[in-house]
Design a protein around this motif. Structure first.
Motif, PDB file in Angstrom:
ATOM      1  N   SER A 171      -1.490  29.201 -19.743  1.00 53.86           N
ATOM      2  CA  SER A 171      -1.695  28.401 -20.954  1.00 53.86           C
ATOM      3  C   SER A 171      -1.908  26.935 -20.604  1.00 53.86           C
ATOM      4  O   SER A 171      -2.737  26.248 -21.198  1.00 53.86           O
ATOM      5  CB  SER A 171      -0.487  28.540 -21.891  1.00 53.86           C
ATOM      6  OG  SER A 171      -0.354  29.870 -22.338  1.00 53.86           O
ATOM      7  N   GLN A 172      -1.157  26.450 -19.630  1.00 58.84           N
ATOM      8  CA  GLN A 172      -1.306  25.060 -19.184  1.00 58.84           C
ATOM      9  C   GLN A 172      -2.710  24.822 -18.622  1.00 58.84           C
ATOM     10  O   GLN A 172      -3.356  23.819 -18.922  1.00 58.84           O
ATOM     11  CB  GLN A 172      -0.263  24.746 -18.112  1.00 58.84           C
ATOM     12  CG  GLN A 172      -0.323  23.317 -17.582  1.00 58.84           C
ATOM     13  CD  GLN A 172       0.512  23.141 -16.331  1.00 58.84           C
ATOM     14  OE1 GLN A 172       0.913  24.115 -15.709  1.00 58.84           O
ATOM     15  NE2 GLN A 172       0.770  21.904 -15.961  1.00 58.84           N
ATOM     16  N   ALA A 173      -3.200  25.764 -17.818  1.00 54.90           N
ATOM     17  CA  ALA A 173      -4.527  25.615 -17.213  1.00 54.90           C
ATOM     18  C   ALA A 173      -5.625  25.556 -18.260  1.00 54.90           C
ATOM     19  O   ALA A 173      -6.661  24.905 -18.056  1.00 54.90           O
ATOM     20  CB  ALA A 173      -4.779  26.768 -16.245  1.00 54.90           C
ATOM     21  N   LEU A 174      -5.414  26.221 -19.393  1.00 58.03           N
ATOM     22  CA  LEU A 174      -6.443  26.316 -20.432  1.00 58.03           C
ATOM     23  C   LEU A 174      -6.268  25.301 -21.546  1.00 58.03           C
ATOM     24  O   LEU A 174      -6.997  25.331 -22.536  1.00 58.03           O
ATOM     25  CB  LEU A 174      -6.439  27.728 -21.016  1.00 58.03           C
ATOM     26  CG  LEU A 174      -6.860  28.833 -20.036  1.00 58.03           C
ATOM     27  CD1 LEU A 174      -6.529  30.198 -20.603  1.00 58.03           C
ATOM     28  CD2 LEU A 174      -8.343  28.726 -19.704  1.00 58.03           C
ATOM     29  N   MET A 175      -5.313  24.375 -21.393  1.00 59.53           N
ATOM     30  CA  MET A 175      -5.119  23.349 -22.411  1.00 59.53           C
ATOM     31  C   MET A 175      -6.344  22.442 -22.512  1.00 59.53           C
ATOM     32  O   MET A 175      -6.948  22.104 -21.494  1.00 59.53           O
ATOM     33  CB  MET A 175      -3.890  22.507 -22.084  1.00 59.53           C
ATOM     34  CG  MET A 175      -2.563  23.204 -22.299  1.00 59.53           C
ATOM     35  SD  MET A 175      -1.155  22.145 -21.843  1.00 59.53           S
ATOM     36  CE  MET A 175      -1.408  20.775 -22.999  1.00 59.53           C
ATOM     37  N   PHE A 181      -8.680  23.009 -14.880  1.00 62.81           N
ATOM     38  CA  PHE A 181      -8.206  24.373 -15.141  1.00 62.81           C
ATOM     39  C   PHE A 181      -7.046  24.722 -14.200  1.00 62.81           C
ATOM     40  O   PHE A 181      -6.975  25.841 -13.675  1.00 62.81           O
ATOM     41  CB  PHE A 181      -9.334  25.396 -14.964  1.00 62.81           C
ATOM     42  CG  PHE A 181     -10.337  25.401 -16.079  1.00 62.81           C
ATOM     43  CD1 PHE A 181      -9.935  25.398 -17.405  1.00 62.81           C
ATOM     44  CD2 PHE A 181     -11.695  25.411 -15.802  1.00 62.81           C
ATOM     45  CE1 PHE A 181     -10.866  25.421 -18.439  1.00 62.81           C
ATOM     46  CE2 PHE A 181     -12.635  25.439 -16.827  1.00 62.81           C
ATOM     47  CZ  PHE A 181     -12.217  25.436 -18.154  1.00 62.81           C
ATOM     48  N   LEU A 182      -6.147  23.783 -14.001  1.00 65.55           N
ATOM     49  CA  LEU A 182      -5.039  23.954 -13.068  1.00 65.55           C
ATOM     50  C   LEU A 182      -3.730  24.113 -13.823  1.00 65.55           C
ATOM     51  O   LEU A 182      -3.450  23.369 -14.769  1.00 65.55           O
ATOM     52  CB  LEU A 182      -4.935  22.739 -12.135  1.00 65.55           C
ATOM     53  CG  LEU A 182      -3.705  22.695 -11.216  1.00 65.55           C
ATOM     54  CD1 LEU A 182      -3.819  23.752 -10.119  1.00 65.55           C
ATOM     55  CD2 LEU A 182      -3.543  21.301 -10.601  1.00 65.55           C
ATOM     56  N   GLY A 183      -2.923  25.067 -13.393  1.00 64.93           N
ATOM     57  CA  GLY A 183      -1.579  25.216 -13.920  1.00 64.93           C
ATOM     58  C   GLY A 183      -0.598  25.455 -12.789  1.00 64.93           C
ATOM     59  O   GLY A 183      -0.866  26.264 -11.897  1.00 64.93           O
ATOM     60  N   THR A 184       0.517  24.726 -12.800  1.00 67.07           N
ATOM     61  CA  THR A 184       1.559  24.941 -11.801  1.00 67.07           C
ATOM     62  C   THR A 184       2.911  24.975 -12.495  1.00 67.07           C
ATOM     63  O   THR A 184       3.101  24.380 -13.565  1.00 67.07           O
ATOM     64  CB  THR A 184       1.594  23.809 -10.743  1.00 67.07           C
ATOM     65  OG1 THR A 184       1.907  22.569 -11.394  1.00 67.07           O
ATOM     66  CG2 THR A 184       0.274  23.684 -10.013  1.00 67.07           C
ATOM     67  N   GLY A 185       3.848  25.654 -11.895  1.00 62.58           N
ATOM     68  CA  GLY A 185       5.176  25.707 -12.479  1.00 62.58           C
ATOM     69  C   GLY A 185       6.198  26.239 -11.510  1.00 62.58           C
ATOM     70  O   GLY A 185       5.867  26.766 -10.441  1.00 62.58           O
TER      71      GLY A 185
END
Length: 259
Positions: A171-175, A181-185
């Motif tokens: 969801s973060q990557a697609l905000m 288009f990056l998401g990390t957690g």
């Protein structure tokens, strides 16, 4: 780098996976060559128009990616047109990105000369070019994967937590506005153990295509990884990765989930 092999998997379409051995501990903060793929059937004459277009395309990919972290461009016209894509991992600095794409281009010139269909992956970046139009199109037919050899103690609980973490970072990557288009957690599994995960798509994809690519990658991980403590799958349009050892650089957008 260890040996590699190919095996067909029975999915809605044929997926080619190359498995190989990497030391995960050593590469946590190092830029490792993961794989290069030179399609020898795409070899062209050194004096051909295609070869000349490749020689012009690659420096342009390197220069643009070194500045922006991503490049998708073409060179030439008609049947001699070459399509290229290069991207660095979104958490990597501009300096490391520049070194990675420049080094990848040098290696390709040396080991895949005059070939019109190549892929090369480093931990920090990749380059892909072809006579086929690859720009803006999802490419999951050819991927690379690796995993740790250690299994988790409680697979059911681990996979549930991992699934929740991937949902958050997808969801973060697609905000809107997240052009990388990056998401990390990360999420604490215990006082001494933290689970880290990262997903990313190439910037030429639409949000819908990125979502589809990530969904495929994340859904495919259990088959590839079993119950291992670390694993990743990457193609030339998206990647998904997790590990109990931190492998990405600190970002302000990191999500920390409660136990």
């Amino acid at each position: 780098m260890g040996s590699s092999f190919r095996r067909p998997l029975f999915l809605p379409f044929l997926l080619i996976i190359l498995l190989y051995s990497i030391c995960w501990t050593a590469q946590a903060y190092s830029n490792t060559l993961l794989l290069k793929s030179c399609n020898y059937q795409s070899k062209v004459s050194p004096g051909s128009q295609v070869a000349a277009n490749i020689r012009r395309l690659v420096p342009e990919l390197v220069s643009k990616a070194a500045v922006n972290g991503f490049a998708a461009t073409t060179y030439g016209i008609n049947k001699y047109k070459v399509y290229g894509r290069a991207q660095c991992r979104g958490d990597v600095s501009n300096a490391e990105c520049r070194k990675c794409v420049a080094g990848a281009a040098q290696l390709l010139a040396k080991e895949c000369p005059n070939m019109a269909d190549i892929r090369i992956w480093y931990d920090y970046c990749f380059i892909r070019y072809s006579l086929e139009n690859i720009i803006g199109k999802v490419d999951t037919d050819f991927g690379i994967t690796d995993s740790t050899k250690q299994n988790v103690n409680d697979p059911e609980a681990f996979n549930k937590t991992l699934g929740g973490l991937f949902t958050k970072i997808e969801s973060q990557a697609l905000m809107p506005g997240n052009h990388k288009f990056l998401g990390t957690g990360q999420v604490k599994l215990s006082k001494s153990t933290t689970l880290y995960a990262l997903v990313q798509c190439t910037e030429d994809l639409s949000p819908e295509n990125c979502a589809g690519c990530l969904k495929f990658a994340v859904a495919f991980l259990p088959e590839l990884c079993g119950n291992h403590t670390g694993c990743y799958w990457s193609c030339t349009t998206c990647l998904a990765r997790y590990n109990l050892k931190k492998f990405f650089f600190p970002l302000n957008s990191t999500i920390i989930l409660p136990n």
